[in-house]
Design a protein around this motif. Structure first.
Motif, PDB file in Angstrom:
ATOM      1  N   ARG A 195       0.823  -1.120   0.112  1.00  0.00           N
ATOM      2  CA  ARG A 195      -0.055   0.063   0.051  1.00  0.00           C
ATOM      3  C   ARG A 195       0.871   1.240  -0.036  1.00  0.00           C
ATOM      4  NH1 ARG A 195      -1.381  -3.668   3.001  1.00  0.00           N
ATOM      5  NH2 ARG A 195      -0.329  -3.145   4.711  1.00  0.00           N
TER       6      ARG A 195
ATOM      7  N   GLN B  46      -4.872   6.090  -1.447  1.00  0.00           N
ATOM      8  CA  GLN B  46      -4.171   4.808  -1.285  1.00  0.00           C
ATOM      9  C   GLN B  46      -3.873   4.221  -2.844  1.00  0.00           C
ATOM     10  OE1 GLN B  46      -5.431   1.797   1.450  1.00  0.00           O
ATOM     11  NE2 GLN B  46      -4.883   0.128   0.032  1.00  0.00           N
TER      12      GLN B  46
ATOM     13  N   ASP C 248      -2.742   0.813  -4.624  1.00  0.00           N
ATOM     14  CA  ASP C 248      -2.395  -0.630  -4.444  1.00  0.00           C
ATOM     15  C   ASP C 248      -1.064  -0.945  -5.072  1.00  0.00           C
ATOM     16  OD1 ASP C 248      -4.518  -1.071  -2.630  1.00  0.00           O
ATOM     17  OD2 ASP C 248      -5.883  -1.412  -4.242  1.00  0.00           O
TER      18      ASP C 248
ATOM     19  N   ASN D  35      -6.572   2.857  -5.328  1.00  0.00           N
ATOM     20  CA  ASN D  35      -7.711   2.292  -4.450  1.00  0.00           C
ATOM     21  C   ASN D  35      -8.847   3.264  -4.404  1.00  0.00           C
ATOM     22  OD1 ASN D  35      -9.262   1.090  -2.436  1.00  0.00           O
ATOM     23  ND2 ASN D  35      -7.646  -0.148  -1.580  1.00  0.00           N
TER      24      ASN D  35
ATOM     25  N   ASP E 128     -11.777   2.630  -3.160  1.00  0.00           N
ATOM     26  CA  ASP E 128     -12.440   2.892  -1.776  1.00  0.00           C
ATOM     27  C   ASP E 128     -11.837   3.609  -0.769  1.00  0.00           C
ATOM     28  OD1 ASP E 128     -14.189   1.296  -2.968  1.00  0.00           O
ATOM     29  OD2 ASP E 128     -13.150  -0.843  -2.495  1.00  0.00           O
TER      30      ASP E 128
END
Length: 428
Positions: A354, A382, A384, A395, A397
């Protein structure tokens, strides 16, 4: 004993934040963000610690103890060191009593740094194996460039004095990294505080108000041994990273203005040299201060296994991942897409999966290059990471929007994990 907890996922991160576009001047603050996906407050700011003064410009941070204190059971990573780039204060924050609700432990006032060290504008903080704390500075109290180092007592946090010998400060300062097994420290250069305070002026580069060298120091005697002039291609060398392997005699430095990464290394003769290994082409643009826009490499880091190098192109708006298994020939294996405001500070999780990113560089430059972000606030994202074959993906989410802070839009900068991270820990 202070070691990195590689088997434990990070739960929270600390970010220094500043307000710069509100009607009423407000103090900077330290934000604690929940990054645990199993938590009900995931991606939320769960605590805000306001500073007791105005116009500090919290920027980078460091720890009172790290892996250089390995074997000393009396040392714990319970104090976060928060230098203020503009006011020259240093805040010592207690993150040990309640990691999710830090509190101020001590304030080192600018006068101590001015009178005892003739230094100002503190930037990078590292703990030392002897328990002291060392902070690089970029100027003198008058706003001129001066690359010296302040020592703090690791228990009282009082200013001890200069690390460097009288008259041996570098012309400019910024970042540094040391490698005790090879008795060496290498430092970098940004520019004179009075030049960069209100934005970037290309004429100041020609006037010699920005650096282009890295400096090699004897770690034991504190003597400056070499200055490596990187030339025009190496203008504004910012973040520097040795490989994490304490036996390594090489590393990388990102040079912002021409978006070039140099590899520095120890030669068979025993001195140090540097070579260009990565170059990001500039882009032709209209309506900008120069005919071409550089990527502006503002942050770099190396994964804990020394396999990957990551860096951000703040102006081009992308992040790159290079396989550095062949140290002299980095291979691009991942590139992230553009983000609002441009990716700036980076922090990699201990397992390398991350990559956390924030978008603010420094308020004076944010206003100049990304005025909308300066008004609306920065973000934290973030990325990935494919740590096996290489590759980066956003990311979707994860998003922390500092434009929606209760006190108004703010600018979040560097990130730290309570358990230690790959840009602050140095091994003996």
């Amino acid at each position: 004993m202070v070691v990195l907890a590689q088997g434990r996922r990070e739960q929270i991160v600390y970010l220094p934040c500043i307000y710069r576009n509100t009607d009423i001047m407000k103090p900077d603050y330290l934000a604690t963000v929940d990054v645990d996906p199993e938590s009900s407050t995931f991606t939320q700011v769960i605590h805000r610690l306001p500073m007791p003064n105005l116009r500090d410009e919290l920027h980078h941070s460091g720890w009172n103890a790290c892996s250089s204190c390995f074997g000393d059971a009396s040392k714990t990573r319970n104090r976060l060191i928060l230098p203020s780039l503009i006011s020259s204060r240093v805040y010592v924050v207690d993150v040990g009593t309640d990691p999710r609700a830090p509190q101020i432990h001590k304030v080192v006032e600018p006068v101590d740094m001015f009178w005892k060290c003739d230094l100002a504008n503190p930037h990078t903080s590292h703990c030392l194996g002897n328990g002291q704390i060392m902070i690089s500075c970029i100027g003198d109290p008058s706003g001129n460039g001066k690359g010296g180092f302040v020592l703090l007592d690791g228990e009282t946090f009082e200013v001890i004095g200069n690390w460097e010998h009288p008259g041996e400060a570098a012309p400019f300062g910024y970042d540094f990294w040391y490698q005790p097994r090879h008795n060496v420290m290498i430092s970098t250069e940004w520019g004179a505080p009075k030049a960069l305070a209100n934005g970037f002026n290309p004429a100041h580069v020609k006037e010699g108000l920005y650096g282009r060298s890295i400096h090699v120091w004897d770690w034991t005697t504190h003597r400056k041994l070499q200055t490596l002039d990187l030339g025009e291609e190496g203008a504004i060398p910012l973040e520097i990273r040795f490989l994490h392997d304490p036996d390594a005699t090489e590393g990388y430095v990102g040079c912002a203005l021409r978006s070039i990464v140099f590899r520095f290394y120890k030669t068979p003769k025993g001195d140090w040299a540097a070579e260009k290994v990565i170059s990001v082409p500039s882009k032709k643009v209209e309506g900008w201060v120069l005919p071409e826009m550089p990527g502006l490499i503002t942050d770099i880091l190396i994964s804990l296994d020394d396999r990957y190098l990551f860096f951000s192109n703040w102006l081009h708006g992308d992040i790159r991942q290079y396989d550095i298994t062949d140290r002299r020939n980095p291979r691009l294996v991942g590139q992230g897409r553009r983000v609002p405001g441009g990716p700036q500070m980076l922090q990699l999780s201990l397992d390398g999966r991350r990559l956390y990113v924030t978008t603010s560089l420094y308020s004076g430059w944010d206003k100049q290059f990304y005025p909308d972000m300066a008004k609306e606030g920065s973000v934290m994202m973030q990325i990935d990471v494919d740590s096996v074959d290489g590759g980066l993906s956003v990311n979707e989410d994860f998003l922390v929007d500092f434009g929606k802070e209760p006190g108004g839009p703010s600018l979040a900068h560097e990130l730290r994990y309570p358990g230690g991270d790959c840009t602050s820990d140095i091994w003996l």
